[in-house]
Design a protein around this motif. Sequence first.
Motif, PDB file in Angstrom:
ATOM      1  N   SER A   1       0.838  -1.191   0.000  1.00 54.08           N
ATOM      2  CA  SER A   1       0.000   0.000   0.000  1.00 54.08           C
ATOM      3  C   SER A   1       0.877   1.245   0.000  1.00 54.08           C
ATOM      4  O   SER A   1       1.753   1.405   0.849  1.00 54.08           O
ATOM      5  CB  SER A   1      -0.916   0.011   1.227  1.00 54.08           C
ATOM      6  OG  SER A   1      -1.739   1.168   1.215  1.00 54.08           O
ATOM      7  N   LEU A   2       0.651   2.110  -0.977  1.00 51.92           N
ATOM      8  CA  LEU A   2       1.386   3.371  -1.105  1.00 51.92           C
ATOM      9  C   LEU A   2       0.381   4.495  -1.303  1.00 51.92           C
ATOM     10  O   LEU A   2      -0.635   4.323  -1.971  1.00 51.92           O
ATOM     11  CB  LEU A   2       2.340   3.336  -2.300  1.00 51.92           C
ATOM     12  CG  LEU A   2       3.455   2.298  -2.306  1.00 51.92           C
ATOM     13  CD1 LEU A   2       4.174   2.326  -3.653  1.00 51.92           C
ATOM     14  CD2 LEU A   2       4.436   2.543  -1.171  1.00 51.92           C
ATOM     15  N   GLY A   3       0.678   5.658  -0.766  1.00 52.91           N
ATOM     16  CA  GLY A   3      -0.168   6.813  -0.981  1.00 52.91           C
ATOM     17  C   GLY A   3      -0.088   7.783   0.167  1.00 52.91           C
ATOM     18  O   GLY A   3       0.668   7.590   1.123  1.00 52.91           O
ATOM     19  N   GLY A   4      -0.855   8.875   0.055  1.00 54.44           N
ATOM     20  CA  GLY A   4      -0.776   9.929   1.043  1.00 54.44           C
ATOM     21  C   GLY A   4       0.495  10.734   0.857  1.00 54.44           C
ATOM     22  O   GLY A   4       1.118  10.700  -0.209  1.00 54.44           O
TER      23      GLY A   4
ATOM     24  N   GLU B   1      -2.014  14.403  -3.222  1.00 54.63           N
ATOM     25  CA  GLU B   1      -1.477  13.150  -2.703  1.00 54.63           C
ATOM     26  C   GLU B   1      -2.184  11.978  -3.387  1.00 54.63           C
ATOM     27  O   GLU B   1      -3.395  12.023  -3.606  1.00 54.63           O
ATOM     28  CB  GLU B   1      -1.693  13.065  -1.189  1.00 54.63           C
ATOM     29  CG  GLU B   1      -0.940  14.129  -0.407  1.00 54.63           C
ATOM     30  CD  GLU B   1      -1.265  14.094   1.076  1.00 54.63           C
ATOM     31  OE1 GLU B   1      -2.082  13.228   1.494  1.00 54.63           O
ATOM     32  OE2 GLU B   1      -0.722  14.937   1.821  1.00 54.63           O
TER      33      GLU B   1
ATOM     34  N   THR C   1      -3.948   8.340  -3.681  1.00 52.05           N
ATOM     35  CA  THR C   1      -4.767   7.544  -2.776  1.00 52.05           C
ATOM     36  C   THR C   1      -3.941   6.410  -2.180  1.00 52.05           C
ATOM     37  O   THR C   1      -3.172   5.750  -2.893  1.00 52.05           O
ATOM     38  CB  THR C   1      -5.975   6.949  -3.531  1.00 52.05           C
ATOM     39  OG1 THR C   1      -6.759   8.020  -4.042  1.00 52.05           O
ATOM     40  CG2 THR C   1      -6.828   6.091  -2.624  1.00 52.05           C
ATOM     41  N   SER C   2      -4.076   6.183  -0.887  1.00 52.87           N
ATOM     42  CA  SER C   2      -3.385   5.067  -0.241  1.00 52.87           C
ATOM     43  C   SER C   2      -4.065   3.767  -0.637  1.00 52.87           C
ATOM     44  O   SER C   2      -5.244   3.544  -0.314  1.00 52.87           O
ATOM     45  CB  SER C   2      -3.402   5.233   1.279  1.00 52.87           C
ATOM     46  OG  SER C   2      -2.633   6.343   1.663  1.00 52.87           O
TER      47      SER C   2
ATOM     48  N   SER D   1       6.792   7.627   3.992  1.00 54.20           N
ATOM     49  CA  SER D   1       5.373   8.009   4.017  1.00 54.20           C
ATOM     50  C   SER D   1       5.210   9.426   4.559  1.00 54.20           C
ATOM     51  O   SER D   1       4.304   9.717   5.341  1.00 54.20           O
ATOM     52  CB  SER D   1       4.565   7.019   4.855  1.00 54.20           C
ATOM     53  OG  SER D   1       5.109   6.924   6.158  1.00 54.20           O
TER      54      SER D   1
END
Length: 208
Positions: free
Chosen positions: A50-53, A148, A150-151, A181
């Motif tokens: 999970s990547l994002g923000g 940013e 989306t995670s 992060s």
Amino acid sequence: LDHSLCFDQCLLDDQVGGMDATLMNGATCTPGEGVVFDGVDGYVDLAGQSLGGPMTIAFWARWDALNQWSMLCEFADGEAYNNIHIGNCETQANLFWYLYEDSSGSGIVYEGTIVLGAWTHVIGTVQGTTMKLYQDGTVVSSTDDGHEPTSMTRANHWLGRSAWSSNGYFEGAISSMQIWSRALDASEVASLYAFEGACLATPSSAPT
């Protein structure tokens, strides 16, 4: 520091998180250099995470050719859909750092300068609507019209390969990749550049 890949030591396991690397097709690894990409069909497939923000992505890389829109990284669900990517613009010696929220994209294009055969430190950061692109320890462009990502865990997490089938594969080498992060600030980016390409196998050596 959430993910750290030390390709200069030919370590394919993520030293921090679970984003382990698999060499695909024509990609090879040379100790002291890193993963070498042939520009034909070689790429790295990373384990999905999970990547994002707010985030920072940092690379030590070397371009040996300027293939069409070739990517250092392509984390995406397809063409122009939830993409997080850094690469070269068209076949020009400029960088881009671009993000898609679903199919809506924003970011920085045609900035910095790529010198073929020379190692360079490339960092993209995002915090809120502010995106910054750094090269060799210095900010080369910023925008307040970004967003940013989306995670989420995307379908593909590639190095050296684009989600667009019409784009070229990256031709050159990547010695390391780190992901945070949060957005590193200018002083942290400068201190990271001062490591001069040494992979931060010990996470405490890097901004946390």
